[in-house]
Design an enzyme around this catalytic site. Structure first.
Site, PDB file in Angstrom:
ATOM      1  CE  LYS A 125       7.726  -6.706  -7.010  1.00  0.00           C
ATOM      2  NZ  LYS A 125       6.428  -7.396  -6.688  1.00  0.00           N
TER       3      LYS A 125
HETATM    4  O1  LIG Z   1       4.004  -6.038  -5.303  1.00  0.00           O
HETATM    5  C1  LIG Z   1       3.562  -5.353  -5.998  1.00  0.00           C
HETATM    6  C2  LIG Z   1       2.135  -5.601  -6.191  1.00  0.00           C
HETATM    7  O2  LIG Z   1       1.507  -4.810  -7.475  1.00  0.00           O
HETATM    8  C3  LIG Z   1       1.361  -4.835  -4.969  1.00  0.00           C
HETATM    9  O3  LIG Z   1      -0.071  -4.789  -5.030  1.00  0.00           O
HETATM   10  P1  LIG Z   1      -1.080  -4.423  -4.111  1.00  0.00           P
HETATM   11  O4  LIG Z   1      -0.889  -2.957  -3.712  1.00  0.00           O
HETATM   12  O5  LIG Z   1      -2.624  -4.728  -4.746  1.00  0.00           O
HETATM   13  O6  LIG Z   1      -0.649  -5.320  -3.060  1.00  0.00           O
END
Ligand SMILES: O=C[C@H](O)COP(=O)(O)O
Length: 226
Positions: free
Chosen positions: A86
């Site tokens: 990622k």
């Molecule tokens: O890193 C990716 C996540 O789906 C981010 O989710 P979030 O905005 O709830 O922290």
């Protein structure tokens, strides 16, 4: 649509995997910190997740330069064949994505918010692109509308000449906060939704299912006693 679990919590992953509908896992530094993760256990932890899940497991690089991201990416990819690296959608991330993709390492471009970012990620060889929904909503923007634009723009073109083994890019609806986010993402054709465990649990619930089950069980008692 496929479902990934957005967590680093092994119990949640085991439970979700047991439901039979889990296709992968996404993690990020915040999710790893939330489970009390330690730096020197990070690679082992990703390996533990890969032991539970056959599908893609995203592990994030926190490096800020292309060379460091590439170095991280190579090390992460060595953990297991299903590790996806990622990488943040920024200039250094794009450059690193190109190098990793050329080496056959699959990349999930994260923190993607706009169509131009998504197109650049696609051309840089991303295997997955993760537009964030909830964080747009958090700043009073329409995260679902932004996601829909990314889905449309990416699906307008063929990026297979840019990807590892000519694989199709998949869009991961990320930063998902509700079952309705999942519904809307599916209706617009997002390939994957990565959902927190609390959202996954809500996705299977409906009061009419509960009420129907209750009446079926009650009527079956009558059949047994007839
Ligand atoms: O890193 C990716 C996540 O789906 C981010 O989710 P979030 O905005 O709830 O922290």
């Amino acid at each position: 649509m496929k479902f990934f679990l957005d967590t680093a919590d092994l119990d949640e992953i085991k439970e979700a995997a047991s439901w039979g509908a889990l296709a992968g896992v996404t993690t990020n530094p915040t999710l790893y910190s939330r489970i009390g993760g330690k730096l020197d256990d990070f690679y082992n932890h990703i390996e533990r997740i890969c032991d539970i899940v056959d599908g893609p497991v995203s592990a994030e690089s926190v490096a800020m330069t292309r060379d460091e991201i590439v170095r991280d990416g190579r090390e992460l990819a060595r953990i297991a064949p299903n590790v996806v690296v990622k990488v943040p959608t920024m200039v250094e991330g794009l450059a690193a994505c190109r190098t990793l993709a050329d080496e056959g390492i699959r990349v999930n471009m994260t923190l993607c918010f706009t169509v131009p970012q998504a197109i650049l990620a696609a051309r840089a060889g991303a295997r997955y692109i993760s537009p964030f929904v909830g964080r747009f909503d958090d700043i009073s923007e329409n995260g679902l509308a932004q996601l829909e634009d990314v889905v449309t723009a990416i699906n307008n073109y063929d990026y297979t000449e840019n990807t590892v083994n000519g694989e199709q890019i998949e869009i991961i609806a990320a930063s998902i906060r509700s079952a309705n986010h999942v519904t809307q993402a599916a209706l617009m054709g997002a390939d994957i939704a990565t959902v927190p465990f609390n959202v996954l649990k809500k996705m299977i619930q409906h009061p009419l299912t509960d009420r129907g089950l209750e009446s079926f069980l009650k009527d079956w008692e009558k059949v047994k006693n007839a």
